[in-house]
Every structure is written in structure tokens, then in C-alpha cells.
Design an enzyme around this catalytic site. Sequence first.
Site, PDB file in Angstrom:
ATOM      1  N   ASN A   9      25.068  15.567  -7.041  1.00  0.00           N
ATOM      2  CA  ASN A   9      25.952  16.700  -6.736  1.00  0.00           C
ATOM      3  C   ASN A   9      26.838  16.298  -5.567  1.00  0.00           C
ATOM      4  O   ASN A   9      26.405  16.298  -4.418  1.00  0.00           O
ATOM      5  CB  ASN A   9      25.102  17.938  -6.387  1.00  0.00           C
ATOM      6  N   LYS A  11      29.339  17.832  -4.379  1.00  0.00           N
ATOM      7  CA  LYS A  11      29.877  18.971  -3.616  1.00  0.00           C
ATOM      8  C   LYS A  11      31.389  18.783  -3.399  1.00  0.00           C
ATOM      9  O   LYS A  11      32.062  18.256  -4.274  1.00  0.00           O
ATOM     10  CB  LYS A  11      29.086  19.162  -2.315  1.00  0.00           C
ATOM     11  N   HIS A  96      23.917  27.484  -7.208  1.00  0.00           N
ATOM     12  CA  HIS A  96      23.561  26.656  -6.056  1.00  0.00           C
ATOM     13  C   HIS A  96      23.499  27.543  -4.803  1.00  0.00           C
ATOM     14  O   HIS A  96      24.263  28.494  -4.685  1.00  0.00           O
ATOM     15  CB  HIS A  96      24.603  25.546  -5.873  1.00  0.00           C
ATOM     16  N   GLU A  98      24.612  27.183  -1.948  1.00  0.00           N
ATOM     17  CA  GLU A  98      25.901  27.324  -1.248  1.00  0.00           C
ATOM     18  C   GLU A  98      26.767  28.373  -1.922  1.00  0.00           C
ATOM     19  O   GLU A  98      27.504  29.110  -1.269  1.00  0.00           O
ATOM     20  CB  GLU A  98      26.598  25.952  -1.187  1.00  0.00           C
ATOM     21  N   GLU A 168      15.492  24.119  -5.079  1.00  0.00           N
ATOM     22  CA  GLU A 168      16.107  23.613  -3.852  1.00  0.00           C
ATOM     23  C   GLU A 168      15.806  24.578  -2.716  1.00  0.00           C
ATOM     24  O   GLU A 168      16.521  25.572  -2.537  1.00  0.00           O
ATOM     25  CB  GLU A 168      17.631  23.499  -4.024  1.00  0.00           C
ATOM     26  N   GLY A 174      20.595  19.500   3.036  1.00  0.00           N
ATOM     27  CA  GLY A 174      21.502  18.937   4.043  1.00  0.00           C
ATOM     28  C   GLY A 174      20.910  18.892   5.441  1.00  0.00           C
ATOM     29  O   GLY A 174      21.631  18.701   6.420  1.00  0.00           O
ATOM     30  N   SER A 214      17.490  17.135   0.625  1.00  0.00           N
ATOM     31  CA  SER A 214      17.248  15.921   1.416  1.00  0.00           C
ATOM     32  C   SER A 214      16.480  14.841   0.663  1.00  0.00           C
ATOM     33  O   SER A 214      15.621  14.155   1.229  1.00  0.00           O
ATOM     34  CB  SER A 214      16.544  16.274   2.740  1.00  0.00           C
TER      35      SER A 214
END
Length: 254
Positions: A9, A11, A96, A98, A168, A174, A214
Amino acid sequence: MRKKIVAANWKMNMTQAESARFVESMLLDLGDITDVEVVIVPPFTAIAKVMEALGKAQNIKVGGQNMYWEKNGPFTGEISAALLRDLFVHYVVLGHSERRTLFGETDEIVNRKVRAAHEATLRPIVCIGETLQQRDRGNVDKILSIQLRGSLAGLTPKELQETVIAYEPVWAIGTGRNATPAQAQEAHAFIRHTLHQMADETTAERVRIQYGGSVKPENAGELMSQPDIDGALVGGASLDPRSFVQIVKAARDR
Ligand code: 13P
């Protein structure tokens, strides 16, 4: 046996030139890999370039990072499942964290997108996961159950089997702080148990559940050797072809 699936991904990163260089480098190592499913998920602007660089390497699939549920029409700035299919895209990442936190996507919105993706024979990778606060309060199972049942409502067993789930944990995305293999396995087993309740045992056994948060070459092998971890959704470490290739190879060796 579930085939492992490892996705990159990217992003909001990677120009066309960077994308082409990445694919060329990756193909030196993964050009003929078939025992792990590899998916590249570029920004929309680089999808065509990635396809071109992949050339005949049809063993590597491409995904979108998001889509809207309507088929076409006055939705400025949005992109449909059919437009992704038009670019020969196979997968789409939906829900996701985000998108959920920065763009207000709810389980209901994710569900509309998931159903629209299936209608267009695009396979969704549906992301779920708890925040640190939810984990500290002992609510992991509750949150995962709500997100799963909400995001996947109304799917047939066949559609469920063609859906990939990505667990996730928000606190691991991140941050450099991955879930331990035991923590991840516990969540994945709970997800599979919930899928059994939502559908049936065969369906639950067939759905692939990726871990994301991560993932790096150093932790990928141990994570993916857990019985219910069927691959990885990789963010930061997927921007470098060498580390991404190492993660794919770790999946192959499990
Ligand atoms: P990182 O691998 O950078 O933690 O990102 C995980 C992720 O969000 C993949 O979708």
C-alpha cells in the site's frame, strides 16, 4: 490451504517514474513468483504506469486504494469500481483506518463500497482494527466484531470468500510498533471465528486475513508463520523494492 497474499500500500507516495523503477527492480526477484499472491496498490495516478511496467508479469496483481460506490455520474473527484476494472485492476483497499479517521468513513459507507466492488468483480481488501484506547479498555473483540459485521453486511458466502480482510491495529500503523505475533494471531483467530458465525465454517476457513501495521523484513516471517495470518498489507516498508521483496520471500518460506 490459503495462498498467502502480500500487498504494497503505497498510500500518497510514488510518482510515475518512481513506480516504474520500483516494478522493474521488484521483477528481478519476483518476476515468476506464483506461490504467494503479490499485489501493488499505487496511487490512482500511477496505476497505468505500474501496469505498463509489469508487462507480461500477470502473476503480480494491482489494486486501488479506494473507490466510490456509485457506478458513474456527477461525483467530482471520485472513481468507480468500473473505472478501476477498466485499468485491469483486481483489488481495492476499502475502509483503511486513514480513510475512516481522516475522511469520516463509517462501516456503512465501507459496506456500500464493498458491495459495489463485488458487483463489478473487483476484490475488496477490507481493513479493520482497534485504536490503542479501545485495546487498553479491553474492547478489541467488540470493535472487530462491529467493524466486520458492519463492513461485510449482506455478502454471500462466495463474496465473503473473495474478500480479503486486513487486520490493522490503528496504534501499529506507521508507528514502528507492530502487534506481537501472539497479539495478531489472537485477533486473526477471533476474526475467523466471527466469519464462521456470520457465514459457515468452509467460508471462514477460506477467507484470507492479512496483518498490517509496521510490517518489516525483520518481523514479517514470525508474523506470517502464525496459523491465521495469511499475508501482510505493508505501508512504509513497501516503498523500497528490496524490503518489499524480502517480506514477500518471508511469506513464501512459511
Ligand atoms: P505501515 O506499514 O507504514 O505501518 O502502514 C500499514 C498500513 O497502513 C498498510 O495499509
